[in-house]
Write a protein that holds these residues in place. Structure first.
Motif, PDB file in Angstrom:
ATOM      1  N   GLY A 190       1.226  -1.145  -0.449  1.00 20.53           N
ATOM      2  CA  GLY A 190       0.129  -0.021   0.275  1.00 20.53           C
ATOM      3  C   GLY A 190       0.535   1.173  -0.105  1.00 20.53           C
TER       4      GLY A 190
ATOM      5  N   ASP B  66       1.764  -2.305  -4.953  1.00 23.17           N
ATOM      6  CA  ASP B  66      -0.101  -2.070  -4.796  1.00 23.17           C
ATOM      7  C   ASP B  66       0.250  -3.460  -5.370  1.00 23.17           C
ATOM      8  OD1 ASP B  66      -2.685  -1.649  -5.872  1.00 23.17           O
ATOM      9  OD2 ASP B  66      -1.577  -0.785  -7.400  1.00 23.17           O
ATOM     10  N   HIS B  67      -1.409  -4.291  -4.335  1.00 19.40           N
ATOM     11  CA  HIS B  67      -1.331  -5.815  -4.867  1.00 19.40           C
ATOM     12  C   HIS B  67      -3.348  -5.755  -4.299  1.00 19.40           C
ATOM     13  CE1 HIS B  67      -1.177 -10.190  -4.369  1.00 19.40           C
ATOM     14  NE2 HIS B  67      -0.769  -9.804  -5.246  1.00 19.40           N
ATOM     15  N   SER B  68      -3.297  -5.552  -5.714  1.00 17.62           N
ATOM     16  CA  SER B  68      -4.976  -4.885  -5.624  1.00 17.62           C
ATOM     17  C   SER B  68      -6.102  -6.749  -5.830  1.00 17.62           C
ATOM     18  CB  SER B  68      -5.463  -3.934  -6.881  1.00 17.62           C
ATOM     19  OG  SER B  68      -7.258  -4.198  -6.838  1.00 17.62           O
TER      20      SER B  68
ATOM     21  N   ASP C  16      -9.091  -6.084  -6.785  1.00 13.59           N
ATOM     22  CA  ASP C  16      -9.565  -6.202  -7.729  1.00 13.59           C
ATOM     23  C   ASP C  16      -9.278  -6.260  -8.745  1.00 13.59           C
ATOM     24  OD1 ASP C  16     -12.275  -5.024  -6.232  1.00 13.59           O
ATOM     25  OD2 ASP C  16     -10.776  -3.318  -5.478  1.00 13.59           O
ATOM     26  N   ARG C  17      -8.054  -6.272  -9.034  1.00 12.13           N
ATOM     27  CA  ARG C  17      -7.805  -5.943 -10.326  1.00 12.13           C
ATOM     28  C   ARG C  17      -8.181  -7.827 -10.680  1.00 12.13           C
ATOM     29  NH1 ARG C  17      -3.384  -2.560  -9.416  1.00 12.13           N
ATOM     30  NH2 ARG C  17      -2.446  -4.681  -8.919  1.00 12.13           N
TER      31      ARG C  17
ATOM     32  N   LYS D 181     -14.529 -11.272  -2.374  1.00 18.62           N
ATOM     33  CA  LYS D 181     -13.707 -10.470  -2.331  1.00 18.62           C
ATOM     34  C   LYS D 181     -13.047 -10.558  -0.357  1.00 18.62           C
ATOM     35  CE  LYS D 181     -12.646  -5.792  -2.340  1.00 18.62           C
ATOM     36  NZ  LYS D 181     -12.753  -4.307  -3.627  1.00 18.62           N
TER      37      LYS D 181
ATOM     38  N   LYS E 220      -9.666 -11.759   1.331  1.00 21.95           N
ATOM     39  CA  LYS E 220      -9.005 -10.492   2.281  1.00 21.95           C
ATOM     40  C   LYS E 220      -9.005 -10.854   3.973  1.00 21.95           C
ATOM     41  CE  LYS E 220      -9.795  -5.445   2.466  1.00 21.95           C
ATOM     42  NZ  LYS E 220      -9.927  -4.416   1.530  1.00 21.95           N
TER      43      LYS E 220
END
Length: 143
Positions: free
Chosen positions: A12, A16-18, A20-21, A37, A41
């Motif tokens: 963060g 960045d490790h999303s 959502d992607r 998610k 998570k």
């Protein structure tokens, strides 16, 4: 008192490790997407990996699948879509890292990572060798 050392968290801040992607690559309803998610998570798998309960991600994944048998298909699809390889750089964070290095500060990195995850990011990005030190959770077995 003069500041001599600066510590950057990776997640963060520099990396960045999303989720959502990866979720964008799946055909899910909004409701199912949010459920998956939240499951991914918040599962204890991440803490178990970061604290080195598991040496390899595949072992943690098997426990995740056992805990969430009803979600097995979606979990497997999620991880097959490249989530574990989809690390990106936050350019602003990395530029601050190098700015402070250039200004003469000692710059350290702090992160929660498993052995597998840490190897992936250190293979992918070359800024790690520029840090004055790195504290990784799996090495100290603390999150």
């Amino acid at each position: 008192m003069k500041i001599k050392n600066i510590i950057f968290d990776l997640g963060g801040v520099i990396i960045d490790h999303s989720l959502d992607r990866t979720l964008d690559k799946m055909s899910l309803t909004y409701e199912r997407r949010e459920q998956l998610k939240t499951l991914i998570k918040t599962d204890r798998m991440w803490d178990d990996l970061d604290s080195y309960k598991y040496v390899h991600f595949s072992d943690a994944l098997q426990d995740l699948l056992r805990r969430h048998e009803e979600d097995r298909e979606d979990i497997l699809e999620f991880f097959s879509k490249g989530f574990l390889d989809d690390y990106r750089i936050f350019e602003k964070g990395l530029s601050l890292f190098y700015r402070f290095k250039k200004e003469g500060y000692h710059v350290y990195l702090l992160t929660n990572f498993s052995l597998d995850g840490y190897q992936k990011i250190t293979d992918k990005f070359d800024f790690f060798s520029d840090a004055d030190g790195i504290l990784v959770s799996y090495k100290v077995k603390l999150i």
